[in-house]
Design a protein around this motif. Structure first.
Motif, PDB file in Angstrom:
ATOM      1  N   UNK A 135       0.856  -1.181   0.000  1.00 56.16           N
ATOM      2  CA  UNK A 135       0.000   0.000   0.000  1.00 56.16           C
ATOM      3  C   UNK A 135       0.893   1.232   0.000  1.00 56.16           C
ATOM      4  N   UNK A 136       0.483   2.254  -0.725  1.00 58.34           N
ATOM      5  CA  UNK A 136       1.273   3.484  -0.820  1.00 58.34           C
ATOM      6  C   UNK A 136       0.912   4.417   0.331  1.00 58.34           C
ATOM      7  N   UNK A 137       1.877   4.813   1.163  1.00 59.86           N
ATOM      8  CA  UNK A 137       1.599   5.807   2.211  1.00 59.86           C
ATOM      9  C   UNK A 137       1.633   7.223   1.632  1.00 59.86           C
ATOM     10  N   UNK A 138       0.629   8.028   1.981  1.00 56.59           N
ATOM     11  CA  UNK A 138       0.537   9.396   1.463  1.00 56.59           C
ATOM     12  C   UNK A 138       0.991  10.445   2.460  1.00 56.59           C
ATOM     13  N   UNK A 139       1.016  10.124   3.752  1.00 58.62           N
ATOM     14  CA  UNK A 139       1.494  11.073   4.766  1.00 58.62           C
ATOM     15  C   UNK A 139       2.027  10.281   5.946  1.00 58.62           C
ATOM     16  N   UNK A 140       2.892  10.911   6.723  1.00 56.22           N
ATOM     17  CA  UNK A 140       3.489  10.243   7.876  1.00 56.22           C
ATOM     18  C   UNK A 140       3.839  11.288   8.926  1.00 56.22           C
ATOM     19  N   UNK A 141       3.893  10.851  10.176  1.00 56.51           N
ATOM     20  CA  UNK A 141       4.241  11.761  11.260  1.00 56.51           C
ATOM     21  C   UNK A 141       4.692  10.961  12.477  1.00 56.51           C
TER      22      UNK A 141
END
Length: 652
Positions: A331-337
């Motif tokens: 799955x492609x991650x679109x944001x991270x923190x």
């Protein structure tokens, strides 16, 4: 034995000892105390104090029931306190006189021994019942001052109860980044510098302390060549900037924009992304670790979330997190923190899931919500609250949700109808952790982009700001400056502030007048006019333009007059006759020559007679030594051989 005699004996011994040692005496006599009188005074003081407290409480309840004003209540309390203070001072004097009755008269000036308990008791009573006197140079508090203080307290209470009043939006300034979308926004921890990045590949640096009312950036550069800037963030210490672009390699710049580090690029032909040194596809987001200043994180279209170390010599990742769908696919991650304490890593994915890992365990997720948003929508932002309990997610399905990570199955609150056209639309918490802010998107010429404020507990929309006639994408509420920065879709970066509630930041540059542009100094030739100069040194007066043109027309050089055709044999390399061209010259002198040079022997023998009679080159040098030539004579055999046919002749 009589105590008086004992005292007289001790006094005589002290006198003898003093005379032996050579001084007059052992000093003043210590004071004596009557303990019974002291205990009795303390008991009475305690009883009177308790009675006064009861009377004050009764008076307060009566005043509340009667509905009297606060000013009359204060005056009555002050009169009672004054009476109590006067009574306490009188008791203090009585206790002092009673305690001093058994002591010497000269012992009042210099006391020896422990302080008197009744005296300190009376002082404590006075401190509680009376206000301290004003300091020298200051004024005493009046009832009006008390009223003003109460009003200020009421205002503070209202601000605490109503967090909308803390929103700093009374003033704004506009920073022009360019003409295209401002897709990245970052402030350093101190709030001194702002960095903006956009779809025009530019990164601009703004210094609030160095800007004036012209609001010009002091530096502009393109760190990633022709790749759109997707995210910018200062580190915890503010000395470096993380640049996330459409490239597969993240960059780290210093405060002045010079390159510090560039991440390694992975091998796209390797199936297992954990075996490569870096990302192999376009980056989507990135951020710094909130506690470790050397560590940062990136996520990419290659389906991985990677952590990096700035000081790493190999420039490769530290650890890899691979989000997986319910079927176990990539799955492609679109944001991270990161979480506020840096122990958790959260990523929003394209299939609508939110996956959270423990930073030290990169295999299995610690929290996993499979239907956080609609599958196929790009979750644009994840933000942890300051208390570290609540997680806010801004979805591409036009929603804003909050989650409790202690119970991560269902969202706590949901807000719908928030249009989102960009994959980097922000959401953030207010500094007091009571409000949640996000931006809305609009199509061209179809309204204004807004900044919407939600109450964190009730999740009601409590306030909104119309930013501009374009989408509001990036938003940032700096806790130290108490100012809100917004990046828009038409190339503007807006800063909202309040002169009273905000600190520094935009307040520093709006008060500076615009600097005047320095005009370029040009050197001009000065004409010196002397009235009695000679005619030969005088400058000719400029005549009319028509006469000057007529004069220039007669000049062959200025008018570029063409040369006339050549008449005669020609001169200066030019050929005349028959049109004066080179072709005509060739036709006349070469092509039409009647001489026949087909037999070269005859052409040479034409000059034989002249060469023998008048030799010029070789023959004069050998006239004395050259023998006479002898030629073979033709015989009959040669004549017969010449008569033979050609096919019988021997080939030589």
């Amino acid at each position: 034995m009589d105590p008086n005699k004992v005292e007289e004996a001790s006094d005589s011994e002290d006198g003898e000892m003093a005379s032996v040692m050579g001084f007059s005496g052992f000093g003043k006599k210590a004071r004596t105390f009557d303990l019974d009188a002291i205990f009795e005074t303390t008991r009475r003081t305690a009883i009177e104090r308790s009675q006064r407290i009861l009377e004050e409480r009764q008076n307060d309840t009566q005043m509340e029931e009667e509905g009297e004003s606060s000013k009359s209540a204060k005056s009555s309390v002050h009169t009672q306190r004054d009476k109590a203070a006067a009574a306490a001072s009188s008791r203090k004097q009585e206790s002092d006189s009673s305690s001093d009755s058994g002591s010497d008269s000269d012992s009042d000036s210099d006391l020896i021994g422990p302080p008197l308990p009744p005296q300190h008791t009376a002082q404590d009573d006075g401190n509680e019942l009376m206000r301290p006197p004003p300091a020298p140079g200051s004024t005493a508090h009046s009832d009006e001052d008390d009223d003003e203080e109460e009003e200020d307290d009421d205002d503070d209470d209202d601000d605490v109860c109503n967090p909308v009043k803390k929103i700093p939006d009374t003033h704004e300034i506009t920073l022009t980044h360019g003409t295209r979308t401002v897709s990245a926004l970052a402030l350093d921890p101190s709030g001194a510098r702002l960095v903006t990045g956009g779809y025009d590949y530019d990164v601009r640096f703004w210094d609030f302390a160095g800007m004036d009312q012209a609001l010009q950036a002091f530096r502009s550069l393109q760190p990633c060549e022709c790749h759109q800037i997707r995210s910018l963030q200062y580190s915890v210490t503010g000395d470096v900037i993380l640049v996330i672009s459409g490239n597969a390699q993240a960059k780290v710049l210093d405060r002045d924009g010079f390159n510090v580090m560039e991440c390694a690029k992975g091998d796209q032909y390797i199936v297992d992304m954990a075996k490569t040194k870096g990302h192999t596809a376009m980056l989507n987001s990135g951020c710094w670790h909130p506690k470790i200043k050397e560590e940062f994180m990136t996520c990419s279209n290659d389906g991985t979330v990677r952590t990096w170390d700035v000081n790493s010599e190999k420039k490769q990742h530290k650890s890899v997190f691979k989000p997986r769908s319910f079927q176990g696919k990539k799955v492609v991650p679109t944001c991270c923190t990161y979480s506020r304490d840096g122990k958790l890593i959260a990523a929003g994915c394209q299939d609508g899931t939110i996956q959270i890992w423990d930073r030290n365990l990169s295999v299995h997720t610690k929290f996993h919500c499979r239907q956080a948003h609609i599958p196929g929508s790009e979750t644009s932002c994840l933000a942890f609250s300051y208390d570290g309990v609540t997680l806010a997610s801004r979805g591409g399905d036009d929603t804003l949700k909050t989650w409790d990570i202690r119970n991560f199955k269902k969202p706590v609150n949901v807000a719908t109808g928030l249009t989102n056209y960009f994959s980097m639309t922000d959401c953030c918490f207010s500094p007091d952790d009571k409000l949640l802010v996000t931006g809305t998107s609009v199509k061209k010429d179809e309204g204004n982009g807004k900044l919407v404020f939600f109450d964190r507990t009730s999740f009601q929309k409590v306030y909104e700001i119309e930013v501009t006639n374009s989408s509001a994408i990036r938003c940032l509420w700096h806790p130290k400056l108490n100012q809100i920065m917004v990046g828009t879709g038409n190339g503007l970066a807006k800063v909202y502030y309040d002169p009273v509630k905000s600190h520094r930041g935009a307040k520093l540059c709006v008060v500076k007048s615009q600097r005047k542009e320095k005009q370029a100094e040009t050197l001009t030739q000065d004409y010196i006019i002397t009235p009695h100069a000679l005619p030969m040194f005088r400058e000719a007066r400029q005549r009319s333009t028509r006469k000057q043109l007529e004069k220039d027309r007669l000049d062959p050089k200025k008018s570029n007059k063409p040369e006339p055709p050549v008449s005669g044999p020609g001169r200066g390399g030019r050929v005349a006759a028959h049109g004066g061209t080179l072709s005509s010259f060739i036709v006349k002198n070469i092509a039409l020559d009647k001489t026949d040079d087909s037999n070269p022997r005859q052409a040479i023998l034409r000059h034989a007679k002249e060469a023998s009679e008048n030799p010029y080159w070789v023959a004069p040098a050998y006239t004395l030594t050259q023998p006479e030539p002898l030629f073979a004579e033709e015989s009959e055999e040669d004549e017969e051989a010449d008569k033979e046919p050609e096919w019988k002749k021997r080939k030589i």
